[in-house]
Design an enzyme around this catalytic site. Structure first.
Site, PDB file in Angstrom:
ATOM      1  N   THR A 163     -63.416   7.628 -85.655  1.00  0.00           N
ATOM      2  CA  THR A 163     -61.978   7.015 -85.487  1.00  0.00           C
ATOM      3  C   THR A 163     -61.135   7.335 -86.429  1.00  0.00           C
ATOM      4  O   THR A 163     -61.575   7.623 -87.466  1.00  0.00           O
ATOM      5  CB  THR A 163     -62.057   5.276 -85.220  1.00  0.00           C
ATOM      6  OG1 THR A 163     -62.155   4.807 -86.640  1.00  0.00           O
ATOM      7  CG2 THR A 163     -62.978   4.891 -84.268  1.00  0.00           C
TER       8      THR A 163
ATOM      9  N   GLU B 260     -63.980   3.786 -79.207  1.00  0.00           N
ATOM     10  CA  GLU B 260     -65.011   3.147 -78.834  1.00  0.00           C
ATOM     11  C   GLU B 260     -64.953   2.772 -77.401  1.00  0.00           C
ATOM     12  O   GLU B 260     -66.111   2.238 -76.896  1.00  0.00           O
ATOM     13  CB  GLU B 260     -64.606   1.827 -79.485  1.00  0.00           C
ATOM     14  CG  GLU B 260     -64.922   1.788 -81.153  1.00  0.00           C
ATOM     15  CD  GLU B 260     -63.686   2.113 -81.806  1.00  0.00           C
ATOM     16  OE1 GLU B 260     -62.890   2.445 -81.201  1.00  0.00           O
ATOM     17  OE2 GLU B 260     -63.547   1.731 -82.929  1.00  0.00           O
TER      18      GLU B 260
ATOM     19  N   LYS C 131     -46.349 -13.521 -86.964  1.00  0.00           N
ATOM     20  CA  LYS C 131     -46.206 -14.732 -86.495  1.00  0.00           C
ATOM     21  C   LYS C 131     -45.281 -15.362 -87.273  1.00  0.00           C
ATOM     22  O   LYS C 131     -45.155 -15.604 -88.459  1.00  0.00           O
ATOM     23  CB  LYS C 131     -47.579 -15.263 -87.176  1.00  0.00           C
ATOM     24  CG  LYS C 131     -48.211 -16.153 -86.072  1.00  0.00           C
ATOM     25  CD  LYS C 131     -49.642 -16.738 -86.381  1.00  0.00           C
ATOM     26  CE  LYS C 131     -50.331 -17.412 -84.996  1.00  0.00           C
ATOM     27  NZ  LYS C 131     -51.573 -17.852 -85.405  1.00  0.00           N
TER      28      LYS C 131
ATOM     29  N   TRP D  39     -46.189 -15.896 -82.011  1.00  0.00           N
ATOM     30  CA  TRP D  39     -46.272 -14.379 -81.989  1.00  0.00           C
ATOM     31  C   TRP D  39     -45.125 -13.971 -81.547  1.00  0.00           C
ATOM     32  O   TRP D  39     -44.292 -14.179 -80.475  1.00  0.00           O
ATOM     33  CB  TRP D  39     -47.435 -14.153 -81.096  1.00  0.00           C
ATOM     34  CG  TRP D  39     -48.617 -14.238 -82.026  1.00  0.00           C
ATOM     35  CD1 TRP D  39     -48.941 -14.232 -83.322  1.00  0.00           C
ATOM     36  CD2 TRP D  39     -50.196 -14.276 -81.567  1.00  0.00           C
ATOM     37  NE1 TRP D  39     -50.302 -14.600 -83.713  1.00  0.00           N
ATOM     38  CE2 TRP D  39     -51.015 -14.352 -82.630  1.00  0.00           C
ATOM     39  CE3 TRP D  39     -50.633 -13.888 -80.382  1.00  0.00           C
ATOM     40  CZ2 TRP D  39     -52.475 -14.242 -82.571  1.00  0.00           C
ATOM     41  CZ3 TRP D  39     -52.173 -13.735 -80.197  1.00  0.00           C
ATOM     42  CH2 TRP D  39     -53.069 -14.086 -81.245  1.00  0.00           C
TER      43      TRP D  39
HETATM   44  P1  ADP Z   1     -57.884   4.807 -84.305  1.00  0.00           P
HETATM   45  O1  ADP Z   1     -56.256   5.041 -83.946  1.00  0.00           O
HETATM   46  O2  ADP Z   1     -58.237   3.746 -85.238  1.00  0.00           O
HETATM   47  O3  ADP Z   1     -58.467   6.071 -84.402  1.00  0.00           O
HETATM   48  P2  ADP Z   1     -57.963   5.227 -81.452  1.00  0.00           P
HETATM   49  O4  ADP Z   1     -57.626   6.816 -81.863  1.00  0.00           O
HETATM   50  O5  ADP Z   1     -59.359   5.303 -80.998  1.00  0.00           O
HETATM   51  O6  ADP Z   1     -58.199   4.377 -82.918  1.00  0.00           O
HETATM   52  O7  ADP Z   1     -56.826   4.511 -80.870  1.00  0.00           O
HETATM   53  C1  ADP Z   1     -56.961   3.367 -80.313  1.00  0.00           C
HETATM   54  C2  ADP Z   1     -55.908   2.342 -80.515  1.00  0.00           C
HETATM   55  O8  ADP Z   1     -54.656   2.998 -80.253  1.00  0.00           O
HETATM   56  C3  ADP Z   1     -55.971   1.080 -79.645  1.00  0.00           C
HETATM   57  O9  ADP Z   1     -56.833   0.180 -80.190  1.00  0.00           O
HETATM   58  C4  ADP Z   1     -54.374   0.751 -79.475  1.00  0.00           C
HETATM   59  O10 ADP Z   1     -54.193   0.009 -80.683  1.00  0.00           O
HETATM   60  C5  ADP Z   1     -53.849   1.942 -79.430  1.00  0.00           C
HETATM   61  N1  ADP Z   1     -53.570   2.351 -78.025  1.00  0.00           N
HETATM   62  C6  ADP Z   1     -54.073   3.293 -77.214  1.00  0.00           C
HETATM   63  N2  ADP Z   1     -53.424   3.303 -76.334  1.00  0.00           N
HETATM   64  C7  ADP Z   1     -52.447   2.593 -76.157  1.00  0.00           C
HETATM   65  C8  ADP Z   1     -51.332   1.904 -75.352  1.00  0.00           C
HETATM   66  N3  ADP Z   1     -51.165   2.949 -74.189  1.00  0.00           N
HETATM   67  N4  ADP Z   1     -50.447   1.292 -75.690  1.00  0.00           N
HETATM   68  C9  ADP Z   1     -50.451   0.669 -76.941  1.00  0.00           C
HETATM   69  N5  ADP Z   1     -51.375   1.032 -77.677  1.00  0.00           N
HETATM   70  C10 ADP Z   1     -52.306   1.898 -77.607  1.00  0.00           C
END
Ligand code: ADP
Length: 543
Positions: free
Chosen positions: A186, A331, A440, A445
């Site tokens: 990630t 994940e 918050k 929220w």
């Molecule tokens: P990281 O950014 O930690 O590497 P990922 O690339 O797997 O993780 O991104 C996952 C995260 O991206 C999600 O947990 C969410 O917060 C955000 N995300 C993914 N798709 C969307 C969406 N359509 N709208 C809002 N947030 C999103």
């Protein structure tokens, strides 16, 4: 009593075998890092993936070994997906946009034995090599003509030479479908990168689910262009769903600018594409400026970050392209939800439909989800209650690769996404925040995403981020930080007034700050941890 069906393990190589047999002449077209377009068929890709598997065996790669890739979306990266996983090794896709220290960390953590890379990354790889002593060989994904005359890399090989030295006489081995197939870290928006280790089974099940009509709706009549990179979350599984369904695959290589993408869409007859909102905003601006339309493109998946209503509306009304908003994460393989309307919603007005389509959507088969409060109690699906989003299913990670500590599962086996969401009575999930970004105010929220989406809907605003800043009375209040479009004149007061009537009064940001640019993660997401540091100690003016 057990069923009496054949116990054939689900394996990634089976996808390409299928495409090579039943869609033999269907093309894979790639823009290359060396320049120019490459074009061949699934049948040819299959043979070359087998040559690659033979080459890897000769290099001593065996079951479970990690083989790294630092590469764009091209036919060679596609061959690596199949050659490496198909032989029982683990294809570790590395995101070149990560920071240098993160790259060193994950190559060493994964213990990659070989590393394949595109020409673009030669100087980066030369810097990485001294700090990655476990990598035995470096393979440049090009032909002899583009090999450098001199390099500091200890054992540099040429991809095309490697393939040419091996035959395609290779039988994909049979193994347990739970065997690890691929590894992706990630990008660490909120933490150190963590390795998600996919299996053949999880990848195949995800491909079936992603192909469904209310998912990507892939068919043999589709021409698919994944803008989402193969180096992050497996290009949302498209390198697997395309051969599963026999779609023609168009790989953009390093050409991710709007003009290069538009050229490929038109030239190759692309019907379906997938990427993050930033890419689509760039494409929209380009097409408006040049007064262009699409001839064949019908559907666009947008995900990775929230899709503002302004984007949905523009693509639908100006360019006749259906945008499907999707949510997921490394994940979850990554697809968790996709937003398509239910029949009872088809009679709503266009604006009411856009409001639904702005949500992240409904769970695809294979993903169960729920929202819970701080005590872990499930919250109602009323579209109002916010809670931590938990998911589970056969293509969701249960723990991280080589982690010192167990993964983020609850006692009853749900994965904590780190996102905060609502679910409405029709089952549509809407992300309101990442849990670490939640604001918050006075115990209630406020959704930063909703405030950001509204801001970018204003014609003068290019990009927006909302963070919570400590406040003596309300504990936290939202601060809106925006980048204005060039030549736009909007004042702070005008921007705040724009929120009136669009959200509850107490949601309206306490203040606005203009900046030249916002901080982003390696994958282009807003880096709010940095923004919070930048505005640490910020004091609101008395109003
Ligand atoms: P990281 O950014 O930690 O590497 P990922 O690339 O797997 O993780 O991104 C996952 C995260 O991206 C999600 O947990 C969410 O917060 C955000 N995300 C993914 N798709 C969307 C969406 N359509 N709208 C809002 N947030 C999103």
């Amino acid at each position: 009593m057990l069923g009496l069906m054949m116990n054939e393990p689900l394996r990634i190589a089976g996808l390409l075998e299928h495409a090579a047999k039943w869609h033999a002449e269907t093309e894979i077209v790639s823009r290359l890092a060396e320049g120019g377009l490459h074009r061949y068929t699934y049948a040819a890709a299959h043979l070359r993936s087998k040559q690659l598997a033979n080459a890897l065996s000769e290099l001593g790669v065996s079951n479970g070994d990690r083989v790294g890739t630092l590469a764009w979306n091209t036919h060679r990266h596609f061959e690596l997906y199949y050659g490496i996983s198909g032989m029982g090794a683990v294809c570790h896709t590395i995101n070149p946009r990560l920071f240098f220290e993160q790259l060193v960390y994950i190559i060493n953590h994964a213990e990659d034995r070989l590393l394949f890379f595109d020409l673009t990354f030669l100087s980066l790889v030369e810097k990485l090599a001294p700090q990655c002593p476990k990598v035995e060989s470096w393979v440049l994904m090009t032909g002899r003509a583009h090999m450098p005359e001199a390099t500091t890399l200890p054992d540099l090989r040429c991809y095309e030479d490697l393939l040419a030295a091996h035959t395609s006489d290779y039988e994909w081995p049979m193994f347990d479908e739970n065997t690890a197939s691929s590894l992706c870290y990630t990008s660490g928006t909120t933490d150190q990168p963590k390795g998600v280790l996919y299996s053949h089974r999880s990848t195949l099940l995800h491909s079936y689910a992603a192909s469904l009509p209310d998912g990507f709706n892939c068919s043999a009549r589709d021409v698919v262009l994944p803008v989402v990179p193969m180096f992050h979350v497996n290009a949302w599984g498209i390198p697997y769903t395309a051969p599963m369904n026999g779609c023609k695959l168009v790989m953009p290589g390093p050409g991710l600018d709007a003009a290069s993408l538009y050229e490929l869409y038109e030239q190759e007859g692309v019907t379906f594409t997938a990427g993050v909102p930033t890419i689509w905003f760039g494409l929209l601006t380009f097409m408006r400026e040049k007064k262009l339309q699409f001839t064949t493109l019908k559907k666009m998946i947008v995900g990775g970050a929230s899709c503002p209503p302004a984007l949905l509306k523009a693509f639908d009304e100006e360019l006749s392209v259906e945008i499907r908003h999707a949510w997921g994460m490394s994940e979850t393989s990554p697809l968790g939800t996709v937003c398509t309307l239910k029949p009872q919603q088809l009679n709503l007005s266009p604006d009411e439909q856009f409001a639904i389509q702005t949500k992240q959507g409904r769970a695809i088969f294979g993903v169960d989800m729920k929202i819970v409060d701080d005590a872990g109690q499930e919250l109602p699906h009323d579209g109002v209650a916010f809670g931590d989003l938990l998911v589970r299913g056969p293509f969701i990670a249960r723990e991280y690769f080589g982690a010192d500590q167990p993964g983020g599962l609850t006692a009853s086996g749900w994965f904590r996404t780190g996102d905060v969401a609502t679910i409405d009575p029709a089952g549509f999930m809407q992300i309101t925040d990442r849990s670490k970004d939640v604001i918050k105010s006075g115990g209630e929220w406020i959704s930063s995403i909703e405030l950001e989406n509204l801001a970018v809907g204003h014609p003068a605003i290019a990009e927006a981020a909302v963070i919570g800043v400590p406040h003596p009375k309300w504990s936290e209040r939202p601060l809106l930080v925006v980048v204005r479009k060039p030549d736009s004149e909007i004042s702070k007061q005008e921007l705040l007034a724009y929120y009136e009537g669009k959200v509850a009064r107490w949601w309206i940001p306490e203040a606005v700050e203009f900046v030249e640019q916002l901080p982003h993660t390696a994958t282009g997401k807003l880096l709010k941890t940095k923004l919070r540091q930048d505005f640490a100690g910020y004091e609101f003016e008395k109003r």
